[in-house]
Write an enzyme that holds these catalytic residues in place. Structure first.
Site, PDB file in Angstrom:
ATOM      1  CD  GLU A  78      50.121  60.873  82.463  1.00  0.00           C
ATOM      2  OE1 GLU A  78      51.303  61.237  82.545  1.00  0.00           O
ATOM      3  OE2 GLU A  78      49.711  60.051  81.623  1.00  0.00           O
ATOM      4  CG  ASP A  79      50.965  59.592  87.298  1.00  0.00           C
ATOM      5  OD1 ASP A  79      50.130  59.284  86.423  1.00  0.00           O
ATOM      6  OD2 ASP A  79      52.185  59.392  87.183  1.00  0.00           O
TER       7      ASP A  79
END
Ligand code: MN
Length: 720
Positions: A78-79
């Site tokens: 996600e990051d």
């Protein structure tokens, strides 16, 4: 910040890690450090501290190796620039799958303003997660985020704390992980209601030392009592978590000083038998408070919790709550689902998965599973299989049973939306109304005021809500139709006796008779007649002299019938719901013949117009006013049909065609012919036909006439 070695040590305390396992954990750590390099938490700490702490919490939950590694990697996709494919090639399918699951949950669109949706949203998480470990990892993630929440803006603190108390703490409770639930609740509460949290923690701190001594005294007394009964056990006295005390104060409207079970005493025994012996010892030493004993051993709570609960008047005259359970029950109470894990050399034991999933399904759905095939389904598939979660265009969540269609959805939004539904867009694409919805779909219903439910919908809708509402609508419509049909029958029957029903009604001359028949108004009369519950004769009898009543209506001669037919006055031959006395007329556009499929269309004041059921005109009218009609098989009527004949314009062609028609023993009501151009001519022949095969004969016969190019029924031409 927790160190990687602390985590490895902790994991080693409950499952055996071999060198390869430890290498894999280290590899995940190094990878996570690499991709998160340079990122910082809001606290200013390096980002890596977060996945490390999350992994640490997962080890406290005593989860398996894959979960520990997923903890380290959970934010990478996600990051960071890491991809799911990369995770899979480095750490294998299972871990990639778990990371993927955690990422998906993070991306669910939860808006906390919709509190009533919390339960649906919890289920959506479970449905999205598919593997229970994903939910547990997500809980660990949330717990660490809550522990570091003070570094975020006040607005985000509030939003995340609310989401925690509405969604994640109940989820954790359902999974039975007591310590995580308590931590999440206290942390969230401290942000949501800072003041009350502060006040209660101050009160607890103030009394703590006093209480602690008290707890020691009581523990000693209980222990010695149990010794007398020869029961070996461990006794603890613990403070309830603050949110637990607060909830109790709220629900029972108590002040802090009146909450007597701020401390819960716990007796942990070695066997089930000893639980009940300990209970006996407690009850024989102190007076139990009536109505406070609960046997959660015989009847476990939905999340698997087992314990004996009782409240007694303690040695110092105050109420004491005591919980009695075995060590195994205690494990379940603290670790919930995770306590069902059975490990063998760092992996879930063979067959262990089966055990876990069956337990899980019960926990998640709060019910017992009888059917073993359901267990298998749970292992193979999603945690929640019988429901799906979809969104409205506004982001509202709806729970529907598996197999639901856009119509089911439309009725779940509002009855009117269902009743006027004409189409549906799923994720921006137009779908058929019987499309089967999938979890995550966003549905937009297209409505139109002049559209109405169709009987066909009943074939594919699956919610009882939609079924009921469609049936209601159809029933209502049937009433409207019956009313019209009833009125038409009344008018026609009266006319047969030379009476004008509407005029009599207007003059009030029917009132008395209706009252005698116990019919309160004319609408009720129409309905009674329309539904066939009463005969118009009952009413006529009261109005006509008896001799006139008995005389049958005059029979029409055959020629009168033909004239009537041609002039399209009211005629018979059609049954509407089995009744022949309904005012009908045949549509000019398609002139249906006996034996052809037909459909009625209700026109107010004019009775029912009969069309061929494939007549294009019907497609343009209000569907709701269509009514099923059928030919009266006993009827020997005649119907006019217009035939259009294209032929060459040669002398005598009109008379040749006319004789070909007469040769079939068919009357011609009207014939006209006009030249189109030099070569060809077109003729219209209105012929009087009794049935379809006769018509076919006539058409065949005309086609044989020299110079005839084509013969069609007039409505058919219009359609081409
Ligand atoms: Mn995270």
């Amino acid at each position: 910040m927790i160190r990687l070695n602390d985590i490895i040590d902790r994991v080693n305390s409950y499952l055996y890690l071999n060198d390869g396992d430890v290498e894999l954990i280290k590899k995940a750590y190094v990878y996570s450090a690499k991709v998160h390099a340079g990122q910082k938490r809001s606290s200013g700490e390096p980002y890596l501290s977060h996945p490390l702490e999350v992994s640490g919490i997962i080890s406290e939950m005593k989860l398996d190796l894959s979960s520990i590694i997923t903890g380290l990697l959970h934010d990478t996709v996600e990051d960071t620039l890491a991809t799911s494919d990369e995770i899979e090639s480095l750490f294998g399918k299972e871990i990639a799958y778990l990371v993927d699951g955690v990422t998906k949950i993070s991306q669910l669109p939860y808006s906390s303003k919709k509190e009533r949706q919390a339960e649906s949203f919890r289920k959506l998480i479970l449905a999205t997660a598919k593997d229970i470990r994903v939910v547990l990892i997500k809980l660990a993630d949330r717990l660490h985020n809550m522990r570091t929440l003070e570094h975020l803006s006040e607005e985000r603190q509030m939003r995340i704390a609310k989401e925690t108390i509405e969604i994640y703490a109940p989820l954790s409770h359902r999974l039975g992980i007591n310590w995580v639930t308590n931590d999440l609740e206290d942390l969230a509460f401290s942000f949501i209601n800072r003041e009350e949290f502060g006040r209660l923690s101050k009160l607890i701190t103030e009394r703590k030392s006093e209480w602690e001594k008290h707890v020691d005294d009581i523990r000693t007394i209980i222990e010695s009592k149990l010794m007398e009964f020869d029961i070996s056990s461990e006794v603890t006295g613990r403070f309830k978590h603050i949110y637990g005390i607060y909830s109790k104060m709220q629900s029972q409207n108590l002040e802090f000083d009146n909450v007597y079970d701020v401390i819960a005493f716990r007796i942990i025994t070695n066997s089930l038998k000893e639980c009940y012996e300990a209970l006996g010892a407690v009850h024989s030493s102190w007076k139990p408070v009536p109505g406070r004993f609960k046997d959660y051993i015989a009847l476990p709570k939905g999340n698997g919790y087992q314990s004996l609960h009782t409240t007694v008047i303690g040695p110092f005259g105050e109420r004491m709550e005591i919980q009695i359970r075995t060590r195994a029950m205690h494990e379940i109470a603290e670790y919930g689902v995770a306590s069902h894990w059975t490990y063998k050399e760092g992996k879930l034991e063979e067959g262990g998965t089966y055990e876990i999933y069956s337990t899980l399904r019960q926990l998640l759905e709060w019910k017992d599973i009888q059917d073993p095939t359901e267990y298998m389904e749970a292992i193979k598939g999603e945690l929640i299989t019988n429901v799906l979660y979809v969104f409205t265009p506004q982001g509202d969540l709806r729970e529907l049973p598996t197999g639901a269609t856009p119509i089911d959805f439309a009725y779940s939004v509002h009855t009117e939306v269902g009743n006027t539904c004409t189409g549906a867009m799923v994720n921006g694409k137009l779908v058929p109304l019987n499309y089967q919805l999938k979890t995550g779909d966003t549905i937009k219903i297209v409505t139109s005021r002049d559209r109405h439910p169709s009987r066909d919908w009943l074939k594919f809708v699956i919610t009882s809500n939609a079924k009921t509402k469609i049936r209601n609508w159809l029933r209502n419509e049937e009433r409207t139709q019956s009313e019209i049909v009833g009125k038409s029958i009344c008018e026609r029957k009266f006319k047969q006796h030379g009476l004008d029903f509407n005029k009599l009604l207007k003059k009030g001359e029917l009132q008395k008779s209706l009252a005698e028949l116990k019919i309160k108004d004319v609408k009720e009369l129409y309905l009674a007649v329309g539904f066939g519950k009463m005969s118009v004769n009952d009413l006529l009898k009261r109005i006509l002299p008896s001799d006139k009543m008995d005389a049958p209506p005059e029979k029409e001669s055959r020629i009168e019938k033909i004239i009537k037919t041609i002039t399209r006055s009211s005629e018979g031959g059609i049954l509407v719901r089995g009744y022949e006395d309904v005012m009908i007329r045949f549509a000019n556009c398609c002139s249906p013949l006996p034996g052809e499929d037909i459909l009625g269309y209700i026109t107010r004041g004019k009775g029912i117009t009969i069309h061929k059921d494939d007549c294009p005109t019907l497609h343009e009218v209000d569907r709701a006013r269509r009514i099923d009609v059928e030919w009266d098989k006993n009827f020997e009527g005649l119907r006019p049909v217009r035939l259009m004949v294209m032929c060459s314009d040669r002398p005598g062609v009109l008379s040749d065609i006319s004789s070909s028609i007469s040769a079939c023993d068919v009357n011609i009501a009207k014939a006209e012919m006009h030249a189109d151009d030099v070569e060809s001519a077109m003729g219209n022949f209105d012929v009087i036909i009794s049935n379809l095969s006769q018509l076919e004969n006539v058409m065949k016969s005309i086609k044989k006439v020299k110079g005839v190019k084509s013969v069609v029924r007039s409505n058919e031409r219009e359609r081409t």
